[in-house]
Motif scaffolding. Sequence first.
Motif, mmCIF file in Angstrom:
data_model
loop_
_atom_site.group_PDB
_atom_site.id
_atom_site.type_symbol
_atom_site.label_atom_id
_atom_site.label_comp_id
_atom_site.label_asym_id
_atom_site.label_seq_id
_atom_site.Cartn_x
_atom_site.Cartn_y
_atom_site.Cartn_z
ATOM 1 N N GLN A 28 28.205 -2.555 20.795
ATOM 2 C CA GLN A 28 29.405 -2.050 20.137
ATOM 3 C C GLN A 28 29.032 -0.850 19.265
ATOM 4 O O GLN A 28 28.059 -0.914 18.506
ATOM 5 C CB GLN A 28 29.985 -3.162 19.257
ATOM 6 N N GLU B 153 29.540 1.280 16.169
ATOM 7 C CA GLU B 153 30.134 1.086 14.835
ATOM 8 C C GLU B 153 31.228 2.122 14.580
ATOM 9 O O GLU B 153 31.039 3.315 14.812
ATOM 10 C CB GLU B 153 29.008 1.246 13.799
ATOM 11 N N GLY B 154 32.369 1.671 14.125
ATOM 12 C CA GLY B 154 33.432 2.601 13.731
ATOM 13 C C GLY B 154 34.068 3.370 14.877
ATOM 14 O O GLY B 154 34.696 4.402 14.665
ATOM 15 N N ARG B 155 33.926 2.877 16.113
ATOM 16 C CA ARG B 155 34.494 3.606 17.251
ATOM 17 C C ARG B 155 36.014 3.687 17.132
ATOM 18 O O ARG B 155 36.669 2.710 16.734
ATOM 19 C CB ARG B 155 34.105 2.899 18.563
ATOM 20 N N THR B 156 36.566 4.848 17.472
ATOM 21 C CA THR B 156 38.020 5.012 17.434
ATOM 22 C C THR B 156 38.545 5.255 18.839
ATOM 23 O O THR B 156 37.790 5.557 19.767
ATOM 24 C CB THR B 156 38.419 6.199 16.538
ATOM 25 N N GLU C 291 42.836 6.113 15.850
ATOM 26 C CA GLU C 291 42.943 4.766 15.254
ATOM 27 C C GLU C 291 41.694 3.951 15.660
ATOM 28 O O GLU C 291 41.057 4.255 16.668
ATOM 29 C CB GLU C 291 44.207 4.058 15.758
ATOM 30 N N PRO C 292 41.366 2.899 14.909
ATOM 31 C CA PRO C 292 40.208 2.084 15.306
ATOM 32 C C PRO C 292 40.393 1.513 16.709
ATOM 33 O O PRO C 292 41.502 1.105 17.074
ATOM 34 C CB PRO C 292 40.202 0.941 14.277
ATOM 35 N N GLN D 30 39.791 -4.369 19.396
ATOM 36 C CA GLN D 30 38.857 -5.440 19.771
ATOM 37 C C GLN D 30 39.617 -6.573 20.451
ATOM 38 O O GLN D 30 39.011 -7.433 21.088
ATOM 39 C CB GLN D 30 38.094 -5.961 18.544
ATOM 40 N N ASP E 192 38.071 -1.764 23.374
ATOM 41 C CA ASP E 192 36.617 -1.646 23.259
ATOM 42 C C ASP E 192 35.821 -2.537 24.224
ATOM 43 O O ASP E 192 34.835 -2.083 24.810
ATOM 44 C CB ASP E 192 36.192 -1.892 21.801
#
Length: 484
Positions: free
Chosen positions: A89, A91-94, A103-104, A107, A235
């Motif tokens: 994953q 971190e902080g992927r938008t 936007e985030p 998940q 994601d």
Amino acid sequence: MNVATSIGKVDYDGLIPNNVGLGEDVRVKRALEKWHPGYIDWWKDMGPEGFQESLVYLRTAVSVDPKGWAKFDYVKMPDYKWGILLAPQAEGRTIPFGAHAGEPAWQEVPGEYRAMLRRLIVIQGDTEPASVEQQRHLGKTAPSLYDLRNLFQVNVEEGRHLWAMVYLLQKYFGTDGREEAEALLQRRSGDADSPRMLGAFNEKTPDWLSFFMFTYFTDRDGKMQLEALAQSGFDPLSRTCRFMLTEEAHHMFVGETGVTRVIQRTCEAMKEAGITDPFDIARVRKLGVIDLPTIQKKANLHFSLTLDLFGNEISTNAANAFHAGLKGRYRENRLTDDHKLESSTYPVLRLIDGKIQNEDAPALSALNMRLRDDYVNDANVGVGRWNKVIESFGIPFQIKLPHVAFNRNIGEFSKVKADVDGKQMSEAEWQSHRSDFLPNDADKVFIESLMQPQYETGKFASWIAPPKVGIDNKPGEFEYVKIA
Ligand SMILES: [Fe+2]
Ligand SMILES: [Fe+2]
């Protein structure tokens, strides 16, 4: 072990190897364990015919670290560790594109797009077992143990790709996800009542030249679709596809080098025999190799079948999936526009007043066209390398991808008949020239006559050159499959 090194590690303790913490996810673990016997039954019924007891020198994923993710060993195919492996994953992927850009990343499944997302996953998932089914007879005619091993490697990995999509369905889509996962084991390539979802995956892969063309052209469609889904704002899908792409690269390697070796052998044999005219087909065939014009016809067939997989040039579904942030463009993250495409245009090749010409269309509607363009560019690279081989022998012949209007069943050009240069023809002209462009019965009979197995270690059939290097740096004499 600290957390940082454990991220890429795969848990091999349970029935289903994984790096998604399946041990703690009892509901999903149970669902997958229930699905597992049906999968093994499918593999035994529809996977490679024979060889299930043979020891095959296969690579198995042991981590998702791009360096050193694979381990090679002799495995019986039914014992292959089909695992669930997601890229780490970020971190902080938008969300990289569409209405929710910035936007985030999701998940969990975004409720409003649930049906659309499920459909994208099911369509991708359906292609994976389909190609295994299409290739199941090829072991009987393998030109070498090296090639036999490569075929089986592709097959077990397509099986793993099915697992990858089934994991997403079971984990994120509840009852209907479970039903879709079952249905993926029920459909059959080429079956009249219950076919696979996409046309090219219901065609036959009758011989090894077709296999190499399929892995070159059709697995490359797989690559483009996975690249587009790897961009997804959902994601878990993105992470799954990112890891699948590392395996897909090998499938295209098998295709590209397979065709290269066929061409190489043909050119060598022509040179030895003093044949300079590539169209002297009868003499070339007497040498036990496949003449270049027939290789071109096979390329024409597999390329045109694959183009149909990109769907209609103008597509509301593609626009919706992009707008929703579910399916992006090829290498979206490297593109520098607004990633929303609400006011831009894209040139689309269309049939206008009976003529094939470009017309600007809203970029959102033209995403299938764009992905297909990216595909054609990508496919041309290897064709260039094939031609370098032919050129090195001084033979006046070039492999060329046919025009996108040639032999199409879906989209703009399905309404017309066109030759390989895109020149439109009447139905009657098409019928009388068809066999100049596509393999005819005599071509098929000839290729079939060459498909004799060569299972002796280090030996190759007459029509294909040995590879430059072995798999896992093994020497030429290596016994890639211990046939039982
Ligand atoms: Fe695949
Ligand atoms: Fe593949």
